[in-house]
Design an enzyme around this catalytic site. Structure first.
Site, PDB file in Angstrom:
ATOM      1  N   HIS A   1       0.838  -1.202   0.000  1.00 42.85           N
ATOM      2  CA  HIS A   1       0.000   0.000   0.000  1.00 42.85           C
ATOM      3  C   HIS A   1       0.871   1.249   0.000  1.00 42.85           C
ATOM      4  O   HIS A   1       2.086   1.175   0.214  1.00 42.85           O
ATOM      5  CB  HIS A   1      -0.844   0.055   1.282  1.00 42.85           C
TER       6      HIS A   1
ATOM      7  N   GLU B   1       3.142  -0.324   4.116  1.00 47.05           N
ATOM      8  CA  GLU B   1       2.955   1.044   3.605  1.00 47.05           C
ATOM      9  C   GLU B   1       4.308   1.555   3.122  1.00 47.05           C
ATOM     10  O   GLU B   1       5.237   1.739   3.918  1.00 47.05           O
ATOM     11  CB  GLU B   1       2.414   1.955   4.717  1.00 47.05           C
TER      12      GLU B   1
HETATM   13  O1  LIG Z   1      -3.341   6.400   4.718  1.00 39.73           O
HETATM   14  C1  LIG Z   1      -4.408   5.996   5.137  1.00 39.73           C
HETATM   15  O2  LIG Z   1      -5.161   6.689   5.840  1.00 39.73           O
HETATM   16  C2  LIG Z   1      -4.859   4.592   4.828  1.00 39.73           C
HETATM   17  C3  LIG Z   1      -3.749   3.713   4.401  1.00 39.73           C
HETATM   18  C4  LIG Z   1      -4.283   2.307   4.316  1.00 39.73           C
HETATM   19  O3  LIG Z   1      -4.904   1.976   3.357  1.00 39.73           O
HETATM   20  N1  LIG Z   1      -4.060   1.541   5.371  1.00 39.73           N
HETATM   21  C5  LIG Z   1      -4.586   0.246   5.481  1.00 39.73           C
HETATM   22  C6  LIG Z   1      -4.096  -0.404   6.742  1.00 39.73           C
HETATM   23  C7  LIG Z   1      -4.571  -1.827   6.861  1.00 39.73           C
HETATM   24  C8  LIG Z   1      -4.193  -2.486   8.180  1.00 39.73           C
HETATM   25  O4  LIG Z   1      -4.541  -1.927   9.235  1.00 39.73           O
HETATM   26  O5  LIG Z   1      -3.570  -3.556   8.138  1.00 39.73           O
HETATM   27  C9  LIG Z   1      -6.100   0.341   5.508  1.00 39.73           C
HETATM   28  O6  LIG Z   1      -6.619   1.276   6.120  1.00 39.73           O
HETATM   29  O7  LIG Z   1      -6.746  -0.531   4.921  1.00 39.73           O
HETATM   30 ZN   LIG Z   2      -4.086   1.247   1.182  1.00 47.09          ZN
END
Ligand SMILES: O=C(O)CCC(=O)N[C@@H](CCC(=O)O)C(=O)O
Ligand SMILES: [Zn+2]
Length: 331
Positions: free
Chosen positions: A145, A209
């Site tokens: 991501h 990330e």
């Molecule tokens: O930058 C952001 O606010 C969202 C980034 C993102 O997509 N993060 C994932 C994390 C997933 C997890 O907690 O494993 C999400 O929110 O899906």
């Molecule tokens: Zn994401």
């Protein structure tokens, strides 16, 4: 907005689904649009999944996956371990958006049964592809991501809830070699793709990330060079020669609170350009959710993934606190 074939090369799948091609001693099978299994004739003992575009506008991971596939098909990257590439949400890529109807990363571990949007159906299929793919005992899944905001730690990974199990030094070291020196320890089950692979398939799986969301053409790919090199090493080398675990390399944060948006009038009490991992002082008002106010409750509490625009009932903010690596149960 680029057409899908432009951004993915030939991997949109419409022309390739159900087909397979042979490159040297490797069979490359196109199971579905954006679902590509690479099967060496004599595979090693790891099964590796790289997924991208669970959020369609997170373009750098899509480019990293596309470039690996291009090199595999050209015979420039020889794969030793069975590898599955998942381009999770092609429709959202074409749309240039995080998702079409709903956030796909809230639909795994069966949550897709609660609805019938294209994202619900695709999440169900992705689970099936993962189940079909995993055969070996050593299973890995890196769900790639990029984050919406700037981040005090540019690259970080979410270590899904282990249900009390230990954290793996080898994985922390591998991630650090990828440039991912910061780890968030999730302390509850979630409906994310990485937690699904951990829970259902006992994989070492992470949400990774890699930087900040940018449109196609605006990613500085040099910032992903270490990650890209280590991803390629993982699938092409029988056993990667990793350095010894060094606790000084890692920043670890424990997820303290997950704050959901439950009211229409939800707002964050800090600016849009406040970066992930920013610390606020004790008592600082972080968010207002209808009648509820959320303030900083612990010294050192920091914000991560703030997003006031999420759907009602979804997570709008996480808070994390630093945790000394020495406090982790490691194996
Ligand atoms: O930058 C952001 O606010 C969202 C980034 C993102 O997509 N993060 C994932 C994390 C997933 C997890 O907690 O494993 C999400 O929110 O899906
Ligand atoms: Zn994401």
């Amino acid at each position: 907005m680029p057409d899908l074939p432009d951004v993915l090369g030939p991997y949109d799948g419409e022309t390739l689904v159900g087909k397979s091609v042979r490159v040297g001693a490797t069979q490359i099978e196109f199971w579905d649009a954006g679902v590509i299994a690479v099967e060496p004739d004599q595979p090693g003992d790891k099964d590796v999944i790289f997924s991208c575009a669970v959020h369609g506008d997170e373009t750098a991971p899509i480019e990293i996956v596309r470039d690996m596939l291009t090199d595999i098909l050209a015979g420039k990257l020889q794969v030793t371990h069975r590898t599955l590439f998942l381009i999770a949400n092609p429709a959202a890529i074409v749309n240039g958006t995080r998702f079409i109807d709903v956030n796909m990363n809230r639909l795994f571990s069966g949550a897709h049964k609660q609805g019938n949007t294209p994202e619900h159906r695709r999440a169900a299929k992705l689970e099936q592809y993962v189940t079909r793919f995993y055969q070996q005992q050593r299973r890995y899944h890196y769900d790639l991501h990029t984050a919406i905001r700037d981040s005090a730690h540019e690259k970080f990974a979410v270590y899904p809830f282990t249900h009390g199990g230990p954290y793996k030094m080898e994985q922390l070291t591998y991630l650090a070699e990828c440039g991912v020196d910061t780890i968030l320890l999730n302390q509850a089950p979630t409906t994310t793709f990485s937690y699904y692979s951990v829970r259902e398939h006992q994989a070492d799986a992470f949400t990774v990330e890699l930087g900040k969301v940018r449109p196609f053409g605006e990613n500085d790919m040099s910032r992903f060079a270490d990650a890209d090199a280590m991803f390629r090493k993982l699938i092409s080398t029988t056993e990667i020669d990793l350095p010894a675990f060094d606790s000084n390399r890692h920043h670890v944060y424990d997820v303290s609170r997950s704050i959901d948006r439950t009211a229409e009038d939800f707002r964050l009490n800090f600016a849009d350009d406040v970066a992930n991992f920013t610390e606020f002082e004790l008592g600082h008002l972080l968010a207002v959710d209808g009648e509820n106010e959320y303030t900083v409750e612990q010294p050192g509490e920091r914000i991560i993934f703030p997003n006031a625009k999420v759907a009602l009932g979804q997570r709008a903010l996480l808070t994390v606190v630093p945790m000394p690596v020495e406090n982790l149960k490691l194996v």
